[in-house]
Design an enzyme around this catalytic site. Structure first.
Site, mmCIF file in Angstrom:
data_model
loop_
_atom_site.group_PDB
_atom_site.id
_atom_site.type_symbol
_atom_site.label_atom_id
_atom_site.label_comp_id
_atom_site.label_asym_id
_atom_site.label_seq_id
_atom_site.Cartn_x
_atom_site.Cartn_y
_atom_site.Cartn_z
ATOM 1 N N SER A 123 5.324 -6.649 -1.681
ATOM 2 C CA SER A 123 4.991 -6.754 -0.259
ATOM 3 C C SER A 123 5.451 -8.089 0.311
ATOM 4 C CB SER A 123 3.471 -6.611 -0.100
ATOM 5 O OG SER A 123 3.098 -6.839 1.237
ATOM 6 N N ASN A 164 -5.183 -9.390 -7.972
ATOM 7 C CA ASN A 164 -5.294 -10.108 -6.704
ATOM 8 C C ASN A 164 -6.588 -10.891 -6.555
ATOM 9 O OD1 ASN A 164 -5.851 -7.136 -6.659
ATOM 10 N ND2 ASN A 164 -6.891 -7.679 -4.768
ATOM 11 N N GLN A 224 1.149 -9.265 -6.150
ATOM 12 C CA GLN A 224 0.738 -10.665 -6.309
ATOM 13 C C GLN A 224 1.706 -11.461 -7.189
ATOM 14 O OE1 GLN A 224 -1.794 -12.330 -4.862
ATOM 15 N NE2 GLN A 224 -2.559 -10.564 -3.743
ATOM 16 N N THR A 242 0.831 -1.203 0.000
ATOM 17 C CA THR A 242 0.000 0.000 0.000
ATOM 18 C C THR A 242 0.865 1.253 0.000
ATOM 19 O OG1 THR A 242 -1.733 -1.175 1.187
ATOM 20 C CG2 THR A 242 -1.800 1.227 1.290
ATOM 21 N N CYS A 253 -10.325 -7.074 1.164
ATOM 22 C CA CYS A 253 -10.587 -5.675 1.504
ATOM 23 C C CYS A 253 -12.056 -5.332 1.356
ATOM 24 C CB CYS A 253 -9.757 -4.755 0.612
ATOM 25 S SG CYS A 253 -8.104 -5.371 0.345
ATOM 26 N N HIS A 289 4.351 -9.871 3.045
ATOM 27 C CA HIS A 289 3.420 -10.881 3.592
ATOM 28 C C HIS A 289 2.617 -11.624 2.528
ATOM 29 C CE1 HIS A 289 -0.666 -8.916 3.491
ATOM 30 N NE2 HIS A 289 0.075 -7.845 3.281
#
Ligand SMILES: *Cc1c(COP(=O)(O)O)cnc(C)c1O
Length: 380
Positions: free
Chosen positions: A199, A151, A179, A72, A325, A201
């Site tokens: 990212s 995603n 992704q 993000t 989300c 995680h």
């Protein structure tokens, strides 16, 4: 209790070697990388080593990697800083209707600040139309931001072509590769990528760490002001444990990536095939082959995705409806609507995202559970 985890697009299990790589920096190796004594300089070394590992993984240079708190933050930074840096040239940005909210909501913010945004359509499989992209380019276009892979539906975009078009027209090209990174090979040179978000995680690394690749020579402004960390562009003491964990995750992902992807794709196609054969009134969302190895997304008519999800949870299966989300909010997914799905098809959607650790037995149990649940829901 039995648990089958099929929500790897939302987050992934932290790999044991990631935890192990982090532990020293959570205990005895607590030095501040900016400090000059050896406790500090060994932390600094770890940070730089991680940058080299990550840079090598995408064909970049060490000094082009900037750590952030995740995908993000990297998306926000890329878009806002590009808009600011290129304000002299223009204020027009091209993106797609199926981006992650980290890009879409940043675009909405930039629109309020005076930018003009073109949202490209996608076809029924989620692919952007290259001709439409070409037609959208104007003299004042400063940035193209198109995700590497989606995603929700797993569709992989034609990044090489998009990169070539951006380069040909002298426009910055950013891609949200959260992704894709770690799943499919990425080379920022070959693909003409100027900025790339990733990212930890989403690839078996820790939460709260990610990076933005910024091609050297691109004069993006700072995200955070303060200390001189991240070449004066993102101040604040580095998240050293997170950075060490991210490096371990990248090393792990790069090792045998193709074999892992092949194994995962086989599992994916097995699951798709069984669902299509055994469950009536379903539709596969996303492209059948230009697709992330672990992504399965179906719409089931005459059933609500949220209800399926809750009943799957009672059977110990973690899945998602739409995207993580948007679940909770009952709005149908913007990605599925962009594919041209009707409201009720979008509402009846389920995303199952695999990892290479899932087994055929788990998928068999998942299909049997899904059949039973849909029968019950559809009989209501
Ligand atoms: C998860 C995700 C993000 C956000 O990443 P965080 O590290 O959770 O902030 C951005 N883009 C895509 C495509 C994602 O899947």
């Amino acid at each position: 209790m039995l648990m089958i985890y099929l929500d790897n697009a939302a987050t992934t299990k932290t790999a044991p070697q990631v935890v192990e790589a982090m532990l020293p920096y959570l205990s005895e190796q607590y030095g501040n990388p900016s400090a000059v004594y050896s406790l500090g300089s060994s932390a600094k070394k770890a940070v730089n080593q991680a940058k080299r590992t990550i840079a090598a993984a995408i064909g970049a240079k060490q000094e082009e990697i900037y750590f952030t708190s995740g995908g993000t933050e990297a998306d926000n930074w890329a878009l806002k800083a590009a808009a600011e840096a290129c304000a002299g040239k223009g204020r027009h940005i091209i993106t797609t209707r199926i981006e992650h909210h980290a890009v879409l909501h940043t675009c909405e913010y930039l629109k309020k600040e005076g930018c003009e945004i073109t949202y490209l359509k996608v076809d029924q499989d989620g692919l952007v139309d290259i001709r439409e992209l070409r037609a959208a380019i104007r003299p004042d276009t400063i940035l193209i931001s198109i995700m590497f892979a989606n995603n929700e539906i797993g569709t992989i975009e034609p990044i090489e072509e998009i990169g070539a078009i951006a380069k040909e027209n002298g426009i910055l090209f950013h891609t949200d590769a959260v992704q894709a990174f770690g799943q499919i090979p990425i080379n920022v040179e070959a693909l003409h990528i100027d900025m790339l978000s990733a990212s930890g995680h989403k690839m078996n690394g820790p939460k709260g760490i990610g990076f933005l690749y910024i091609r050297s020579g691109i004069k993006l402004g700072a995200l955070l002001h303060g200390g001189a960390q991240e070449r004066n562009r993102r101040a604040g003491t580095e998240n050293v444990p997170g950075i060490a964990g991210l490096e371990a995750a990248v090393t792990r992902a790069m090792k045998g990536m193709e074999e892992k992807a092949a194994r995962e794709s086989k599992l994916r196609d097995y699951l798709i095939e069984r669902i299509e054969k055994e469950i009536p009134h379903c539709r596969l969302n996303g492209h059948r082959t230009k697709r992330l190895p672990g992504n399965v997304n179906f719409s089931f008519l005459y059933a609500e995705g949220e209800s399926i999800l809750i009943m799957m949870d009672m059977k110990g299966i973690c899945v998602s409806s739409g995207s993580a989300c948007t679940s909770g909010a009952l709005d149908p997914s913007h990605v599925l609507l962009a594919l041209g799905l009707k409201q009720e098809e979008a509402r009846g959607s389920l995303r199952l995202t695999l990892s290479e650790e899932n087994t055929r037995e788990e998928l068999d149990y998942t299909v049997e559970s899904l059949k039973e649940i849909l029968q019950r829901l559809r009989n209501l």
